[in-house]
Design a protein around this motif. Sequence first.
Motif, PDB file in Angstrom:
ATOM      1  N   GLN A   1       0.906  -1.255  -0.155  1.00  0.00           N
ATOM      2  CA  GLN A   1      -0.133   0.033  -0.078  1.00  0.00           C
ATOM      3  C   GLN A   1       0.986   1.196  -0.015  1.00  0.00           C
ATOM      4  O   GLN A   1       1.922   1.236   0.204  1.00  0.00           O
ATOM      5  N   VAL A   2       0.292   2.450  -0.023  1.00  0.00           N
ATOM      6  CA  VAL A   2       0.810   3.502  -0.259  1.00  0.00           C
ATOM      7  C   VAL A   2       0.121   4.580   0.736  1.00  0.00           C
ATOM      8  O   VAL A   2      -1.185   4.376   0.772  1.00  0.00           O
ATOM      9  N   ALA A   3       0.689   5.539   1.408  1.00  0.00           N
ATOM     10  CA  ALA A   3       0.033   6.395   2.187  1.00  0.00           C
ATOM     11  C   ALA A   3       0.755   7.769   2.183  1.00  0.00           C
ATOM     12  O   ALA A   3       1.756   8.029   1.580  1.00  0.00           O
ATOM     13  N   ALA A   4      -0.051   8.950   2.229  1.00  0.00           N
ATOM     14  CA  ALA A   4       0.443  10.281   2.088  1.00  0.00           C
ATOM     15  C   ALA A   4       0.301  10.997   3.526  1.00  0.00           C
ATOM     16  O   ALA A   4      -0.669  10.673   4.257  1.00  0.00           O
TER      17      ALA A   4
ATOM     18  N   PRO B   1      -4.252   9.129   4.993  1.00  0.00           N
ATOM     19  CA  PRO B   1      -4.874   8.530   3.780  1.00  0.00           C
ATOM     20  C   PRO B   1      -3.759   7.707   3.225  1.00  0.00           C
ATOM     21  O   PRO B   1      -2.730   7.901   3.111  1.00  0.00           O
ATOM     22  N   LYS B   2      -4.554   6.349   2.761  1.00  0.00           N
ATOM     23  CA  LYS B   2      -3.648   5.377   2.237  1.00  0.00           C
ATOM     24  C   LYS B   2      -4.763   4.458   1.505  1.00  0.00           C
ATOM     25  O   LYS B   2      -5.860   4.382   1.596  1.00  0.00           O
ATOM     26  N   GLY B   3      -4.063   3.782   0.473  1.00  0.00           N
ATOM     27  CA  GLY B   3      -4.800   2.584  -0.333  1.00  0.00           C
ATOM     28  C   GLY B   3      -3.777   1.951  -1.149  1.00  0.00           C
ATOM     29  O   GLY B   3      -2.622   1.861  -0.632  1.00  0.00           O
TER      30      GLY B   3
ATOM     31  N   ASP C   1       3.942   5.142  -7.211  1.00  0.00           N
ATOM     32  CA  ASP C   1       3.523   4.912  -5.938  1.00  0.00           C
ATOM     33  C   ASP C   1       3.279   6.550  -5.342  1.00  0.00           C
ATOM     34  O   ASP C   1       2.462   6.792  -4.487  1.00  0.00           O
ATOM     35  N   HIS C   2       4.323   7.352  -5.491  1.00  0.00           N
ATOM     36  CA  HIS C   2       4.066   8.822  -4.937  1.00  0.00           C
ATOM     37  C   HIS C   2       2.619   9.399  -5.558  1.00  0.00           C
ATOM     38  O   HIS C   2       1.952  10.092  -4.611  1.00  0.00           O
ATOM     39  N   ASP C   3       2.582   9.030  -6.845  1.00  0.00           N
ATOM     40  CA  ASP C   3       1.316   9.693  -7.411  1.00  0.00           C
ATOM     41  C   ASP C   3       0.187   9.115  -6.755  1.00  0.00           C
ATOM     42  O   ASP C   3      -0.969   9.639  -6.486  1.00  0.00           O
ATOM     43  N   ALA C   4       0.059   7.791  -6.395  1.00  0.00           N
ATOM     44  CA  ALA C   4      -0.897   7.047  -6.138  1.00  0.00           C
ATOM     45  C   ALA C   4      -1.412   7.577  -4.727  1.00  0.00           C
ATOM     46  O   ALA C   4      -2.508   7.665  -4.192  1.00  0.00           O
ATOM     47  N   ALA C   5      -0.069   7.890  -3.807  1.00  0.00           N
ATOM     48  CA  ALA C   5      -0.368   8.319  -2.427  1.00  0.00           C
ATOM     49  C   ALA C   5      -1.240   9.872  -2.376  1.00  0.00           C
ATOM     50  O   ALA C   5      -1.927  10.072  -1.580  1.00  0.00           O
ATOM     51  N   GLN C   6      -0.620  10.551  -3.317  1.00  0.00           N
ATOM     52  CA  GLN C   6      -1.258  12.040  -3.600  1.00  0.00           C
ATOM     53  C   GLN C   6      -2.844  11.754  -4.028  1.00  0.00           C
ATOM     54  O   GLN C   6      -3.383  12.612  -3.662  1.00  0.00           O
ATOM     55  N   ILE C   7      -2.927  10.818  -4.759  1.00  0.00           N
ATOM     56  CA  ILE C   7      -4.401  10.536  -5.343  1.00  0.00           C
ATOM     57  C   ILE C   7      -5.346  10.293  -4.008  1.00  0.00           C
ATOM     58  O   ILE C   7      -6.391  10.759  -3.973  1.00  0.00           O
TER      59      ILE C   7
END
Length: 146
Positions: A11-14, A41-43, A51-57
């Motif tokens: 998963q990725v998180a911001a 926020p994570k997913g 991955d960093h773009d997904a965390a930002q989304i």
Amino acid sequence: MAKPKFKPRKQVAALAIRRDPAEGLRVMLVTSRGTKRYVAPKGWRMKGRQDHDAAQIEALQEAGVVGRIHKKPIGFYEYWKRLSDHFELCRVKVFLLEVERQLADWKERDQRQVAWFDPDEAADLVDEPGMSAIIRDLPKRLKTAR
């Protein structure tokens, strides 16, 4: 006897922050949809996205925050995600998001609460010890995250 092997899901998180002239460093947390615990926020990772773009989304969808995402992770942690019929071990890659603004409306606005905390309070509120350690260590990590 062989030890069972768990391959963590990724998963990725911001980790959303802002620097407030009056209050200093602030960390944003959102409530989870199910248990209403405070989390970052994570997913799941997103096919075709860095991955960093997904965390930002995820931060945009869950908290309506927009800003500068760092491309290099600020840390990693593992936790057991509760699903409907079992638990999954997840390894979360955490990216720093320097928040520039929060939108008036966003995708999950009616499903979550968003709040800002000082780092020590945020670290106390999250349940995952690994994320708590990342937040507690944030001032030191920020010096190397530039």
